[in-house]
Design a protein around this motif. Sequence first.
Motif, short mmCIF file in Angstrom:
data_model
loop_
_atom_site.label_atom_id
_atom_site.label_comp_id
_atom_site.label_asym_id
_atom_site.label_seq_id
_atom_site.Cartn_x
_atom_site.Cartn_y
_atom_site.Cartn_z
N ASP A 93 0.83 -1.21 0.00
CA ASP A 93 0.00 0.00 0.00
C ASP A 93 0.86 1.25 0.00
OD1 ASP A 93 -2.27 -1.55 0.00
OD2 ASP A 93 -2.69 -1.29 2.15
N ARG A 94 1.94 1.24 0.79
CA ARG A 94 2.83 2.38 0.86
C ARG A 94 3.49 2.64 -0.51
NH1 ARG A 94 7.96 3.41 1.04
NH2 ARG A 94 8.59 1.24 1.15
N LYS A 95 3.92 1.56 -1.16
CA LYS A 95 4.55 1.70 -2.48
C LYS A 95 3.53 2.19 -3.51
CE LYS A 95 8.36 -1.53 -1.91
NZ LYS A 95 8.98 -2.78 -2.35
N ALA A 96 2.30 1.68 -3.45
CA ALA A 96 1.26 2.12 -4.38
C ALA A 96 0.94 3.59 -4.16
CB ALA A 96 0.00 1.27 -4.21
N SER A 97 0.91 4.00 -2.91
CA SER A 97 0.64 5.41 -2.59
C SER A 97 1.76 6.31 -3.11
CB SER A 97 0.49 5.57 -1.08
OG SER A 97 0.33 6.91 -0.73
N GLU A 98 3.00 5.87 -2.94
CA GLU A 98 4.14 6.63 -3.46
C GLU A 98 4.08 6.73 -4.98
OE1 GLU A 98 7.70 4.79 -2.00
OE2 GLU A 98 7.43 5.57 0.04
N LYS A 99 3.70 5.64 -5.63
CA LYS A 99 3.59 5.62 -7.09
C LYS A 99 2.50 6.59 -7.54
CE LYS A 99 4.61 3.90 -11.13
NZ LYS A 99 5.85 4.18 -11.78
N ALA A 100 1.37 6.58 -6.84
CA ALA A 100 0.27 7.48 -7.18
C ALA A 100 0.70 8.94 -7.01
CB ALA A 100 -0.95 7.18 -6.33
N LYS A 101 1.44 9.21 -5.95
CA LYS A 101 1.94 10.57 -5.72
C LYS A 101 2.90 10.98 -6.84
CE LYS A 101 1.51 10.60 -0.69
NZ LYS A 101 2.24 10.60 0.59
N GLU A 102 3.74 10.04 -7.28
CA GLU A 102 4.66 10.32 -8.39
C GLU A 102 3.91 10.65 -9.67
OE1 GLU A 102 7.81 7.57 -9.54
OE2 GLU A 102 8.27 7.32 -7.41
N ILE A 103 2.84 9.88 -9.94
CA ILE A 103 2.05 10.11 -11.14
C ILE A 103 1.40 11.48 -11.10
CG2 ILE A 103 -0.05 9.37 -12.37
CD1 ILE A 103 0.78 6.46 -11.62
N VAL A 104 0.84 11.85 -9.95
CA VAL A 104 0.21 13.17 -9.79
C VAL A 104 1.25 14.26 -9.98
CG1 VAL A 104 -0.88 14.72 -8.11
CG2 VAL A 104 -1.71 12.38 -8.37
N LYS A 105 2.42 14.07 -9.39
CA LYS A 105 3.49 15.05 -9.51
C LYS A 105 3.92 15.22 -10.96
CE LYS A 105 7.99 16.21 -7.55
NZ LYS A 105 9.06 15.79 -6.66
N ASP A 106 4.05 14.09 -11.68
CA ASP A 106 4.41 14.16 -13.10
C ASP A 106 3.36 14.90 -13.91
OD1 ASP A 106 6.75 12.79 -12.67
OD2 ASP A 106 6.00 10.86 -13.41
#
Length: 169
Positions: A93-106
Amino acid sequence: MTESHLLVTCDCLKLINPQTQVTRLRFPLPNVVLYATYQENKRLFAFVLKTSGGRVDNCQTSVCYIFESNNEGEKVCDSVGLAKQIAFHEELDRKASEKAKEIVKDKQQKELSKQKQIKKDLEEQSRLIAASSRSNPHGGEGQFVVLRSSQSEDSNLGEDGKKKRESET
């Protein structure tokens, strides 16, 4: 033999002194690689830890701890297994959340880049408009456009007026 309480959490295993509640040993849960009960005596259970950085050659080693429980060792092993599953899912879940944050940031960076490009294009257009108005110092004086009149205006002029205006154009 020393009596201790075993606390199983999603982060670690702790051996706690029952009288003082002081932690005697703490084992990080990710380091627990194996846990099992002894088949011939169900009150015995063990777990194996991987350790890194040995004192002599800095290599990975394994350590086995064996305990006797007042209850069935299988229940303790089940608790350790459940804690490892929960920790694993939390990590996912933590990794998925980090990935989602990265996508939003991109996406935000791409949008900001687009906005900067639009601003740059508008500035360039403004410069071109300003340059074209400076190259024509008369500012459009002496230029005119002939527009056709509507039918109602034509009927007011009469036949002579229409012919005169058509000959002018």
